[in-house]
Design a protein around this motif. Structure first.
Motif, PDB file in Angstrom:
ATOM      1  N   VAL A 177       0.840  -1.194   0.000  1.00 19.53           N
ATOM      2  CA  VAL A 177       0.000   0.000   0.000  1.00 19.53           C
ATOM      3  C   VAL A 177       0.875   1.243   0.000  1.00 19.53           C
ATOM      4  O   VAL A 177       0.642   2.201  -0.764  1.00 19.53           O
ATOM      5  CB  VAL A 177      -0.952   0.016   1.216  1.00 19.53           C
ATOM      6  CG1 VAL A 177      -1.532   1.407   1.432  1.00 19.53           C
ATOM      7  CG2 VAL A 177      -2.096  -0.961   1.010  1.00 19.53           C
ATOM      8  N   LYS A 178       1.887   1.269   0.842  1.00 19.09           N
ATOM      9  CA  LYS A 178       2.788   2.426   0.901  1.00 19.09           C
ATOM     10  C   LYS A 178       3.487   2.626  -0.436  1.00 19.09           C
ATOM     11  O   LYS A 178       3.631   3.753  -0.927  1.00 19.09           O
ATOM     12  CB  LYS A 178       3.797   2.242   2.033  1.00 19.09           C
ATOM     13  CG  LYS A 178       3.165   2.301   3.413  1.00 19.09           C
ATOM     14  CD  LYS A 178       4.199   2.347   4.526  1.00 19.09           C
ATOM     15  CE  LYS A 178       4.871   1.023   4.738  1.00 19.09           C
ATOM     16  NZ  LYS A 178       5.760   1.027   5.925  1.00 19.09           N
ATOM     17  N   ARG A 179       3.881   1.541  -1.048  1.00 20.71           N
ATOM     18  CA  ARG A 179       4.519   1.612  -2.368  1.00 20.71           C
ATOM     19  C   ARG A 179       3.545   2.162  -3.411  1.00 20.71           C
ATOM     20  O   ARG A 179       3.904   3.057  -4.206  1.00 20.71           O
ATOM     21  CB  ARG A 179       5.002   0.223  -2.760  1.00 20.71           C
ATOM     22  CG  ARG A 179       5.599   0.122  -4.142  1.00 20.71           C
ATOM     23  CD  ARG A 179       5.981  -1.324  -4.414  1.00 20.71           C
ATOM     24  NE  ARG A 179       6.378  -1.520  -5.803  1.00 20.71           N
ATOM     25  CZ  ARG A 179       6.627  -2.714  -6.324  1.00 20.71           C
ATOM     26  NH1 ARG A 179       6.526  -3.798  -5.555  1.00 20.71           N
ATOM     27  NH2 ARG A 179       6.972  -2.817  -7.586  1.00 20.71           N
ATOM     28  N   PHE A 180       2.333   1.672  -3.405  1.00 18.23           N
ATOM     29  CA  PHE A 180       1.319   2.128  -4.358  1.00 18.23           C
ATOM     30  C   PHE A 180       1.013   3.610  -4.175  1.00 18.23           C
ATOM     31  O   PHE A 180       0.941   4.361  -5.161  1.00 18.23           O
ATOM     32  CB  PHE A 180       0.043   1.297  -4.196  1.00 18.23           C
ATOM     33  CG  PHE A 180      -1.148   1.891  -4.897  1.00 18.23           C
ATOM     34  CD1 PHE A 180      -1.297   1.779  -6.263  1.00 18.23           C
ATOM     35  CD2 PHE A 180      -2.119   2.573  -4.175  1.00 18.23           C
ATOM     36  CE1 PHE A 180      -2.384   2.346  -6.905  1.00 18.23           C
ATOM     37  CE2 PHE A 180      -3.213   3.128  -4.810  1.00 18.23           C
ATOM     38  CZ  PHE A 180      -3.355   3.022  -6.182  1.00 18.23           C
ATOM     39  N   ILE A 181       0.837   4.020  -2.930  1.00 12.27           N
ATOM     40  CA  ILE A 181       0.503   5.421  -2.660  1.00 12.27           C
ATOM     41  C   ILE A 181       1.613   6.347  -3.166  1.00 12.27           C
ATOM     42  O   ILE A 181       1.352   7.372  -3.811  1.00 12.27           O
ATOM     43  CB  ILE A 181       0.270   5.646  -1.156  1.00 12.27           C
ATOM     44  CG1 ILE A 181      -1.023   4.940  -0.701  1.00 12.27           C
ATOM     45  CG2 ILE A 181       0.209   7.119  -0.820  1.00 12.27           C
ATOM     46  CD1 ILE A 181      -2.291   5.543  -1.221  1.00 12.27           C
ATOM     47  N   LEU A 182       2.859   5.987  -2.912  1.00  8.57           N
ATOM     48  CA  LEU A 182       3.967   6.823  -3.356  1.00  8.57           C
ATOM     49  C   LEU A 182       4.047   6.912  -4.876  1.00  8.57           C
ATOM     50  O   LEU A 182       4.410   7.943  -5.437  1.00  8.57           O
ATOM     51  CB  LEU A 182       5.288   6.292  -2.792  1.00  8.57           C
ATOM     52  CG  LEU A 182       5.492   6.462  -1.283  1.00  8.57           C
ATOM     53  CD1 LEU A 182       6.781   5.782  -0.834  1.00  8.57           C
ATOM     54  CD2 LEU A 182       5.507   7.949  -0.910  1.00  8.57           C
ATOM     55  N   GLU A 183       3.683   5.818  -5.554  1.00 10.25           N
ATOM     56  CA  GLU A 183       3.758   5.798  -7.007  1.00 10.25           C
ATOM     57  C   GLU A 183       2.568   6.477  -7.665  1.00 10.25           C
ATOM     58  O   GLU A 183       2.651   6.925  -8.816  1.00 10.25           O
ATOM     59  CB  GLU A 183       3.873   4.353  -7.510  1.00 10.25           C
ATOM     60  CG  GLU A 183       5.184   3.690  -7.146  1.00 10.25           C
ATOM     61  CD  GLU A 183       5.256   2.243  -7.593  1.00 10.25           C
ATOM     62  OE1 GLU A 183       4.213   1.567  -7.608  1.00 10.25           O
ATOM     63  OE2 GLU A 183       6.358   1.775  -7.923  1.00 10.25           O
ATOM     64  N   SER A 184       1.442   6.556  -6.959  1.00 15.38           N
ATOM     65  CA  SER A 184       0.216   7.038  -7.594  1.00 15.38           C
ATOM     66  C   SER A 184      -0.151   8.460  -7.245  1.00 15.38           C
ATOM     67  O   SER A 184      -0.947   9.094  -7.942  1.00 15.38           O
ATOM     68  CB  SER A 184      -0.965   6.126  -7.199  1.00 15.38           C
ATOM     69  OG  SER A 184      -1.204   6.158  -5.809  1.00 15.38           O
TER      70      SER A 184
END
Length: 325
Positions: A317-324
């Protein structure tokens, strides 16, 4: 998982049976080196043993631990045959459509929760509502759920995809790459998906739509990530949210757009996902899935943690949020 409490309970009871009793210190010395217990602190292990003694799952004869009265009642049949496996097969009901075809199956415990809330559920890629139940035949007869009725999950562990796989599926839809190994019907299906989805999915990393019914966030991040987002949104905004492998859908005609975007900003801030109060709220929202036969003998907070560890994915989730964002 390096804090597998249900497995730890199983192993402690197995040691008690194998040796006819075991000293507290010996059980810790033998077990704590295993990877699945490696992040459990000794002081928390001690509190766990105290809990098991209080619940009479274990018995303390001086310094020796042995099987308690309640453990013998639960697992003592056939010379403790139930302790030879960690998981047991739950009672399931066949789900039958209007044509008489078997769609799949759901667990009795899940069926009981559906009846309590008059909810729809997902199975085989569709949303269903219960029409009637034939208890002796263990059969549930269903019809397609009406539009707008947000379903609950439909199995003991939902058919979730991981983050990497879901993003790869999105990338395939967006690309123009040809796959020569596809059969003609497979290529036609991929072309159809691309015509329907390519332009929209390519417009941003995770497109967001809003209309009078709510917000649709096309994350294509997989069920584990989207479920984590779902519970965080519910905990923070108090709205009804649905999550699949492809999207997170907020059903609210009154949620201000600014409230949603402000939450996205908070989600991307350092430390947001490490907030203990947020995680307590999320865990409190967890469905009561039965994942292990020993789950019900754990403290309540460890039962919920077992479910959370199974269906949430905070790191991605943290990875997705940073990328999106």
């Amino acid at each position: 998982n390096d804090t597998a409490w249900h497995l730890l309970l199983h192993q402690i009871m197995a040691l008690c049976l194998e040796r006819g009793g075991i000293r507290r210190g010996d059980s810790w010395r033998i077990l704590h080196g295993a990877h699945c217990f490696s992040s459990i602190p000794e002081e928390q292990y001690v509190r766990f043993i105290d809990f098991l003694l209080k619940k009479e799952i274990l018995h303390n004869d001086g310094e020796t631990l042995s099987m308690g009265l309640n453990a013998e009642k639960a697992f003592g049949k056939k010379n403790f045959m139930e302790l030879y496996s960690v998981f047991s097969t739950p009672q399931e009901f066949e789900v039958i459509g209007v044509t008489g075809d078997v769609i799949g199956s759901i667990e009795l415990s899940f069926l009981e929760r559906l009846l309590e809330s008059d909810a729809a559920f997902y199975l085989a890629g569709q949303a269903w509502s219960i029409e009637r139940i034939e208890w002796r035949k263990k059969a549930v007869f269903v019809v397609r759920a009406p539009a707008g009725k947000i379903p609950q999950w439909g199995s003991i562990t939902p058919g979730f995809l991981g983050y990497e796989l879901s993003r790869k599926i999105r990338d395939i839809f967006v690309s123009t790459e040809d796959y020569p190994y596809l059969r003609e019907d497979g290529r036609a299906l991929l072309d159809s998906f691309r015509r329907d989805k390519r332009d929209f999915l390519a417009s941003s990393f995770a497109p967001i739509e809003q209309d009078h019914k709510g917000i649709m966030w096309h994350t294509n991040a997989g069920g584990f990530v989207n479920t984590t987002l779902r519970f965080a949104i519910v905990a923070e905004l108090g709205v009804q949210v649905q999550a699949t492998n492809e999207y997170v859908k907020i059903a609210s005609e009154t949620l201000p757009w600014n409230d949603f975007t402000a939450l996205l900003d908070r989600m991307s801030s350092p430390g947001y996902w490490e907030n203990p109060e947020l995680m307590r709220k999320i865990i409190a929202l967890m469905p009561n899935y039965r994942l292990s036969k020993f789950q019900g003998y754990l403290p309540d907070e460890l039962q919920m943690k077992l479910v959370a560890d199974t269906i949430l994915d905070v790191e991605n989730v943290k990875r997705f949020i940073l990328e999106s964002i």
